[in-house]
Design a protein around this motif. Structure first.
Motif, PDB file in Angstrom:
ATOM      1  N   VAL A 203       0.843  -1.201   0.000  1.00 22.62           N
ATOM      2  CA  VAL A 203       0.000   0.000   0.000  1.00 22.62           C
ATOM      3  C   VAL A 203       0.876   1.248   0.000  1.00 22.62           C
ATOM      4  O   VAL A 203       1.779   1.382   0.830  1.00 22.62           O
ATOM      5  N   THR A 204       0.597   2.151  -0.931  1.00 21.21           N
ATOM      6  CA  THR A 204       1.199   3.481  -0.871  1.00 21.21           C
ATOM      7  C   THR A 204       0.172   4.405  -0.231  1.00 21.21           C
ATOM      8  O   THR A 204      -0.891   4.670  -0.811  1.00 21.21           O
ATOM      9  N   TYR A 205       0.491   4.862   0.972  1.00 17.93           N
ATOM     10  CA  TYR A 205      -0.453   5.685   1.726  1.00 17.93           C
ATOM     11  C   TYR A 205      -0.434   7.126   1.212  1.00 17.93           C
ATOM     12  O   TYR A 205       0.570   7.611   0.679  1.00 17.93           O
ATOM     13  N   ALA A 206      -1.556   7.791   1.373  1.00 17.28           N
ATOM     14  CA  ALA A 206      -1.696   9.163   0.893  1.00 17.28           C
ATOM     15  C   ALA A 206      -1.297  10.147   1.983  1.00 17.28           C
ATOM     16  O   ALA A 206      -1.524   9.912   3.175  1.00 17.28           O
ATOM     17  N   THR A 207      -0.682  11.242   1.543  1.00 17.03           N
ATOM     18  CA  THR A 207      -0.401  12.342   2.468  1.00 17.03           C
ATOM     19  C   THR A 207      -1.138  13.582   1.979  1.00 17.03           C
ATOM     20  O   THR A 207      -1.052  13.921   0.795  1.00 17.03           O
ATOM     21  N   PRO A 208      -1.947  14.202   2.821  1.00 18.79           N
ATOM     22  CA  PRO A 208      -2.103  13.905   4.237  1.00 18.79           C
ATOM     23  C   PRO A 208      -3.228  12.932   4.577  1.00 18.79           C
ATOM     24  O   PRO A 208      -3.463  12.637   5.761  1.00 18.79           O
ATOM     25  N   GLY A 209      -3.938  12.421   3.583  1.00 16.42           N
ATOM     26  CA  GLY A 209      -5.169  11.681   3.829  1.00 16.42           C
ATOM     27  C   GLY A 209      -5.049  10.520   4.785  1.00 16.42           C
ATOM     28  O   GLY A 209      -5.956  10.279   5.604  1.00 16.42           O
ATOM     29  N   ASP A 210      -3.954   9.749   4.720  1.00 16.19           N
ATOM     30  CA  ASP A 210      -3.801   8.566   5.567  1.00 16.19           C
ATOM     31  C   ASP A 210      -3.004   8.822   6.841  1.00 16.19           C
ATOM     32  O   ASP A 210      -2.726   7.890   7.595  1.00 16.19           O
ATOM     33  N   LEU A 211      -2.653  10.065   7.072  1.00 19.66           N
ATOM     34  CA  LEU A 211      -1.940  10.402   8.309  1.00 19.66           C
ATOM     35  C   LEU A 211      -2.925  10.481   9.475  1.00 19.66           C
ATOM     36  O   LEU A 211      -4.071  10.902   9.313  1.00 19.66           O
ATOM     37  N   THR A 212      -2.450  10.094  10.641  1.00 23.49           N
ATOM     38  CA  THR A 212      -3.244  10.317  11.850  1.00 23.49           C
ATOM     39  C   THR A 212      -3.230  11.788  12.210  1.00 23.49           C
ATOM     40  O   THR A 212      -4.247  12.360  12.609  1.00 23.49           O
ATOM     41  N   GLY A 213      -2.064  12.397  12.084  1.00 22.96           N
ATOM     42  CA  GLY A 213      -1.930  13.806  12.420  1.00 22.96           C
ATOM     43  C   GLY A 213      -0.804  14.441  11.631  1.00 22.96           C
ATOM     44  O   GLY A 213       0.036  13.758  11.029  1.00 22.96           O
ATOM     45  N   TYR A 214      -0.807  15.763  11.620  1.00 23.23           N
ATOM     46  CA  TYR A 214       0.214  16.514  10.899  1.00 23.23           C
ATOM     47  C   TYR A 214       0.440  17.817  11.647  1.00 23.23           C
ATOM     48  O   TYR A 214      -0.510  18.468  12.099  1.00 23.23           O
ATOM     49  N   TRP A 215       1.712  18.192  11.792  1.00 22.66           N
ATOM     50  CA  TRP A 215       2.032  19.430  12.520  1.00 22.66           C
ATOM     51  C   TRP A 215       3.004  20.250  11.691  1.00 22.66           C
ATOM     52  O   TRP A 215       4.028  19.736  11.235  1.00 22.66           O
TER      53      TRP A 215
END
Length: 479
Positions: A203-215
């Motif tokens: 699986v290639t995860y999406a950023t930011p869609g598959d992130l739990t959080g982002y700072w």
């Protein structure tokens, strides 16, 4: 063997590998100005970039050329012959066996160029790793047989350029990723997502869609490193440029109590740029600080110890340099449950031909930190492997160290409480991942090639070693 017991030729021989001759010093204002300006750091980064440009131009960074290899292959008589008759797949070693290798291409990267790494153990005991590359991070599982199974990847943040400088640390079931690339910010990803991934369908995860959080509370979106205090539930971004920002590239605290919504806690700018750090609740012999939130900062030319209990009113407890200091890179407390000693490496002293490391054999410095206000540089150990030392972690009294072209090195530091000079410290194993320099004078190179990082914390004993050019190795200390 204690320093006081040695005389004459025996003393000279002993001092070649151990000693108490190096000492702590008060910082020099003139030297400090060069570090504070960023000149020393920029010189170091320029040397690294020149090396990696050379490696790109000569094709060494094309990881597709390094074929996958499976083990186990035992280390016998000083070598692990992973591919019989192939010098580039014959690895010098001692008491560390080979289990698996997968190239950066095999780990889904288009750019390769490995750097940091970390791991996570699921509640059921499965062991997962995160392998940093210039275009993101690869996820894999290390099986009970020591096989590295690719599961997918997390690309760099949208709008951020590729960058080999990508650092990863773990927090509970999450990993936290920062990068030197501007506009990258700090990614927070839930490793439990990997539990249901079919290896046949990475699986290639999406950023930011598959992130739990982002700072993205960083001055320019970049940070040199990420540090975690899991007990106190926060992360620290260190070395976040520019140095002229409000936090001066110091300790920038990020609240992780709710990983979906990370928030700023403040920063510690008192000693300017922090290259790396370890932040833990103090449980050591200095009773004045027991229970305090302490950060050991590795600040280019000093060991700087901070009390960060109040994130908006931090305090520098001590700031100490040492004889031969060139670029203080990383250290680690030898026992988190009794913080009396610390091991530290200097990344630039071998390249700079400075102090004890002028010969090109890396020095591990030992610090007696029984007094946080007056730490003492009590001794050192000189590695028998020619090269440059980099990241290190201490696990159950053994310091696991990535020494670029000299590979993974392991030294036993359990004797430090009895002999702070390091007289009882010894190397107990190594695995050289860079055979390209084996034929050189001294059997190695003063160069930024080979292994950047490793992860030695798995209960199984398997160790992931991430390399700049090739990919990721799985090795294990011999029984």
């Amino acid at each position: 063997m204690r320093f006081s017991h040695l005389t004459g030729l025996a003393l000279t021989a002993w001092q070649s590998q151990h000693g108490a001759l190096a000492r702590e010093l008060q910082p020099n204002a003139l030297a400090a100005e060069r570090y504070e300006s960023g000149a020393v750091h920029q010189a170091l980064m320029s040397h690294k970039k020149a090396t990696w440009d050379r490696q790109r131009n000569n094709g060494a960074m094309n990881s597709a050329q390094y074929a996958a290899a499976t083990g186990p292959v035992a280390c016998i008589n000083g070598t692990a012959k992973v591919v019989a008759g192939d010098a580039m797949n014959t690895f010098r070693c001692n008491k560390i066996d080979f289990y698996d290798f997968v190239s950066h291409t095999g780990l889904g990267s288009k750019t390769g160029e490995g750097s940091s790494s970390w791991g996570w153990t699921s509640p059921e005991g499965r062991e997962f790793v995160v392998i940093a590359q210039a275009d993101g991070a690869a996820f894999a599982e290390i099986t009970s047989a020591g096989k590295l199974v690719y599961l997918g990847r997390l690309p760099q943040s949208k709008g951020a350029a590729t960058s080999i400088w990508r650092e990863i640390r773990g927090y509970k079931n999450y990993i936290v990723i920062g990068s030197e690339a501007s506009k990258h910010g700090v990614q927070i990803f839930d490793m439990s997502k990997l539990l249901t991934v079919d290896p046949a369908k990475p699986v290639t995860y999406a950023t930011p869609g598959d992130l739990t959080g982002y700072w993205n509370g960083l001055p320019a979106g970049s940070t040199h490193n990420i540090v975690i205090n899991e007990e106190k539930q926060y992360a620290v971004a260190v070395g976040a440029q520019p140095r002229s920002s409000t936090c001066k590239s110091g300790l920038i605290f990020i609240d992780l109590k709710d990983p979906k919504n990370p928030t700023s806690l403040g920063c510690a700018s008192g000693d300017g740029y922090v290259h790396d750090a370890q932040c833990i609740v103090y449980r050591g012999p200095d009773t004045k600080y027991v229970g305090r939130d302490i950060c050991y900062g590795y600040n280019e030319d000093t060991l700087t110890i901070f009390d960060v209990t109040n994130k908006n009113a931090t305090n520098i407890i001590s700031r100490t340099t040492y004889e031969g200091a060139s670029y203080t890179h990383q250290g680690w407390v030898t026992d988190p449950n009794w913080q009396a000693f610390l091991v530290l490496d200097d990344e630039y002293d071998e390249y700079d031909k400075k102090g004890l490391a002028a010969s090109g054999y890396p020095i591990t410095y030992f610090w007696n930190i029984t007094s946080l206000e007056k730490p003492k540089q009590s001794g050192y150990f000189r590695s028998p492997g020619y090269g440059i030392d980099h990241n290190q972690f201490v696990v159950n009294g053994f310091s696991y160290q990535s020494h670029y072209g000299a590979g993974l090195r392991v030294i036993d530091v359990t004797s430090l409480p009895q002999d702070a000079t390091g007289g009882g410290v010894k190397e107990v194993g190594f695995f050289d991942v860079y055979p390209e320099d084996d034929a050189n004078t001294n059997g190695g190179s003063i160069d930024f090639v080979g292994t950047w990082s490793h992860y030695p914390f798995f209960k199984s004993g398997f160790i992931l070693v991430n390399t700049i050019e090739r990919g990721a190795f799985v090795v294990k200390r011999s029984a």
